[in-house]
Write an enzyme that holds these catalytic residues in place. Structure first.
Site, PDB file in Angstrom:
ATOM      1  N   ASP A  50       0.856  -1.165   0.040  1.00 21.24           N
ATOM      2  CA  ASP A  50       0.074  -0.082  -0.102  1.00 21.24           C
ATOM      3  C   ASP A  50       0.755   1.195   0.024  1.00 21.24           C
ATOM      4  OD1 ASP A  50      -3.002   0.991   0.539  1.00 21.24           O
ATOM      5  OD2 ASP A  50      -1.637   2.342   1.832  1.00 21.24           O
ATOM      6  N   TYR A  55       3.553   9.643  -0.475  1.00 21.69           N
ATOM      7  CA  TYR A  55       4.517   8.906   0.340  1.00 21.69           C
ATOM      8  C   TYR A  55       5.865   9.099  -0.480  1.00 21.69           C
ATOM      9  CZ  TYR A  55       0.281   6.273   2.369  1.00 21.69           C
ATOM     10  OH  TYR A  55      -0.697   6.199   3.167  1.00 21.69           O
ATOM     11  N   LYS A  80      -2.353   5.741  -4.556  1.00 16.94           N
ATOM     12  CA  LYS A  80      -3.412   6.887  -4.241  1.00 16.94           C
ATOM     13  C   LYS A  80      -3.211   8.128  -4.841  1.00 16.94           C
ATOM     14  CE  LYS A  80      -3.551   4.544   0.293  1.00 16.94           C
ATOM     15  NZ  LYS A  80      -2.094   4.398   0.718  1.00 16.94           N
ATOM     16  N   HIS A 113      -7.373   9.858  -2.364  1.00 18.53           N
ATOM     17  CA  HIS A 113      -6.564   9.524  -1.039  1.00 18.53           C
ATOM     18  C   HIS A 113      -7.583  10.235   0.023  1.00 18.53           C
ATOM     19  CE1 HIS A 113      -2.548   9.122   0.588  1.00 18.53           C
ATOM     20  NE2 HIS A 113      -3.368   9.016   1.725  1.00 18.53           N
TER      21      HIS A 113
HETATM   22  P1  NAD Z   1       0.139   1.425  12.056  1.00 20.62           P
HETATM   23  O1  NAD Z   1      -0.936   1.512  12.926  1.00 20.62           O
HETATM   24  O2  NAD Z   1       0.263   0.362  11.089  1.00 20.62           O
HETATM   25  O3  NAD Z   1       1.367   1.696  13.015  1.00 20.62           O
HETATM   26  C1  NAD Z   1       2.845   1.354  12.671  1.00 20.62           C
HETATM   27  C2  NAD Z   1       3.532   1.763  13.722  1.00 20.62           C
HETATM   28  O4  NAD Z   1       3.043   0.733  14.886  1.00 20.62           O
HETATM   29  C3  NAD Z   1       5.142   1.621  13.433  1.00 20.62           C
HETATM   30  O5  NAD Z   1       5.643   2.481  12.919  1.00 20.62           O
HETATM   31  C4  NAD Z   1       5.734   0.999  14.657  1.00 20.62           C
HETATM   32  O6  NAD Z   1       6.088   2.087  15.494  1.00 20.62           O
HETATM   33  C5  NAD Z   1       4.638   0.317  15.477  1.00 20.62           C
HETATM   34  N1  NAD Z   1       4.615  -1.389  14.970  1.00 20.62           N
HETATM   35  C6  NAD Z   1       4.395  -2.133  13.957  1.00 20.62           C
HETATM   36  N2  NAD Z   1       4.593  -3.229  14.057  1.00 20.62           N
HETATM   37  C7  NAD Z   1       4.704  -3.472  15.380  1.00 20.62           C
HETATM   38  C8  NAD Z   1       4.713  -4.597  16.207  1.00 20.62           C
HETATM   39  N3  NAD Z   1       4.741  -5.709  15.870  1.00 20.62           N
HETATM   40  N4  NAD Z   1       5.222  -4.395  17.760  1.00 20.62           N
HETATM   41  C9  NAD Z   1       5.474  -3.154  17.994  1.00 20.62           C
HETATM   42  N5  NAD Z   1       5.038  -2.088  17.265  1.00 20.62           N
HETATM   43  C10 NAD Z   1       4.794  -2.321  16.103  1.00 20.62           C
HETATM   44  O7  NAD Z   1       0.312   2.946  11.234  1.00 20.62           O
HETATM   45  P2  NAD Z   1       0.403   3.517   9.977  1.00 20.62           P
HETATM   46  O8  NAD Z   1       1.895   3.361   9.283  1.00 20.62           O
HETATM   47  O9  NAD Z   1      -0.011   4.772  10.012  1.00 20.62           O
HETATM   48  O10 NAD Z   1      -0.724   2.884   8.957  1.00 20.62           O
HETATM   49  C11 NAD Z   1      -0.376   1.696   8.163  1.00 20.62           C
HETATM   50  C12 NAD Z   1      -0.338   1.998   6.574  1.00 20.62           C
HETATM   51  O11 NAD Z   1      -1.753   2.566   6.472  1.00 20.62           O
HETATM   52  C13 NAD Z   1       0.316   3.145   6.200  1.00 20.62           C
HETATM   53  O12 NAD Z   1       1.680   2.724   6.190  1.00 20.62           O
HETATM   54  C14 NAD Z   1      -0.212   3.604   4.844  1.00 20.62           C
HETATM   55  O13 NAD Z   1       0.046   2.405   3.864  1.00 20.62           O
HETATM   56  C15 NAD Z   1      -1.835   3.293   5.278  1.00 20.62           C
HETATM   57  N6  NAD Z   1      -2.126   4.863   5.739  1.00 20.62           N
HETATM   58  C16 NAD Z   1      -3.263   5.408   4.731  1.00 20.62           C
HETATM   59  C17 NAD Z   1      -3.692   6.628   5.085  1.00 20.62           C
HETATM   60  C18 NAD Z   1      -4.566   7.327   4.266  1.00 20.62           C
HETATM   61  O14 NAD Z   1      -4.919   8.470   4.507  1.00 20.62           O
HETATM   62  N7  NAD Z   1      -5.243   6.386   3.497  1.00 20.62           N
HETATM   63  C19 NAD Z   1      -3.288   7.229   6.340  1.00 20.62           C
HETATM   64  C20 NAD Z   1      -2.312   6.656   7.017  1.00 20.62           C
HETATM   65  C21 NAD Z   1      -1.681   5.415   6.777  1.00 20.62           C
END
Ligand code: NAD
Length: 282
Positions: A50, A55, A80, A113
């Site tokens: 994704d 990004y 997106k 997006h």
């Molecule tokens: P997430 O909820 O996936 O959290 C990621 C964070 O959680 C990591 O940086 C790390 O600090 C922690 N983490 C991950 N795995 C872990 C584990 N096993 N143990 C402990 N800590 C852990 O947050 P995110 O990155 O905001 O969201 C995931 C994805 O969603 C993004 O990479 C992106 O692809 C998508 N996204 C989309 C939008 C949108 O507007 N469409 C917005 C935000 C994110």
């Protein structure tokens, strides 16, 4: 259908099968770091990625795909359209740019997006998405961060129902209204920030108790909860051990009681922007 890590697929409303778990790459920059981490994810068994124009790592994702040795049809790529490129012609041009960066000749899922309602261009943007879909340059089209009123307005004036709405969704923000509406309309729910961005949710006592009972990590319990709800889910990590941990979800189950207990910790907490207000279009 399942790949080697037994990741199930979700059948989208046009019949396309999408892996239920994918690798999110927001904030994994620059391109060479993104390429390395997506390579790790492929090695761990992820087959969906994704990304997004904003990004600034579509190039890195493309490098990892080219280096993976996987067939194109084994990989599911989502990107997106950014807010400042909404509009009919601008969307078509932006799509070409994304495809060029990814080094692909189609993407699997293309998302608007944000609705960016203050610009009020998402209806004409969607017409360009319908054109890309009709021309078979994308296998499915969808939206992200659409609230019920944005979805209803879109449906009133379009031919293709979005296959997916990707929204902030985690145990502290359970999105009950959208979840119901998506089920009614045949739109798949995709959870972004499924782990609550790695904040207090990972230390929640209810999650912690279930994790201790099952001998799993809090992250695995939360991701398994999404899977059992039927959500598409795209956790992000730039740490190899966590990337592997976050896909090791298909050899255990949460009980009905565990699912109910997690349902009970909803707080309406949002870590991202509210879609009605988000107007940033740098
Ligand atoms: P997430 O909820 O996936 O959290 C990621 C964070 O959680 C990591 O940086 C790390 O600090 C922690 N983490 C991950 N795995 C872990 C584990 N096993 N143990 C402990 N800590 C852990 O947050 P995110 O990155 O905001 O969201 C995931 C994805 O969603 C993004 O990479 C992106 O692809 C998508 N996204 C989309 C939008 C949108 O507007 N469409 C917005 C935000 C994110």
């Amino acid at each position: 259908m399942a790949n080697e890590m037994n990741v199930p697929t979700v059948k989208l409303n046009n019949g396309v099968e999408m892996p239920q778990l994918g690798f999110g790459v927001w904030q994994i920059v620059p391109d060479d770091r993104a390429a390395a981490m997506v390579g790790v994810a492929f090695d761990a068994g992820y087959r969906a990625v994704d990304t997004a124009k904003i990004y600034t790592n579509e190039g890195g994702v493309g490098t990892a795909i080219a280096a993976s040795g996987l067939r194109r049809d084994e990989i599911f790529v989502t990107t997106k359209l950014w807010n400042n490129q909404q509009g009919y012609d601008t969307t078509l041009a932006a799509f070409d740019q994304s495809l060029g960066k990814l080094g692909l000749d189609y993407v699997d899922l293309y998302l608007v997006h944000w609705p960016a309602p203050i610009n009020d261009r998402y209806l004409e943007t969607w017409r360009a998405f319908e054109r890309l879909y009709a021309d078979q340059r994308v296998r499915a089209i969808g939206v992200s961060n659409f609230e019920p009123h944005h979805l209803r307005r879109l449906l009133d004036s379009s031919n293709v129902v979005p296959a997916v709405n990707q929204i902030e969704f985690h145990p502290y923000l359970q999105q009950h209204e959208l979840f119901e509406l998506h089920n009614e309309l045949g739109i798949a729910t995709e959870a972004w920030s499924p782990l609550g961005q790695g904040g207090p949710l990972l230390k929640d006592v209810v999650i912690g108790a279930i994790a201790a009972k099952l001998g799993r990590s809090p992250a695995q319990v939360i991701l398994r909860w999404h899977i059992q709800l039927g959500n598409l889910v795209v956790p992000k990590s730039a740490t190899e051990s966590r990337i592997r941990e976050n896909i090791a979800l298909f050899d255990f189950e949460l009980s009905k009681e565990d699912m109910e207990d997690i349902k009970g910790i909803h707080r309406g907490v949002r870590y991202g922007q509210h879609p009605n207000d988000f107007i940033d279009d740098f």
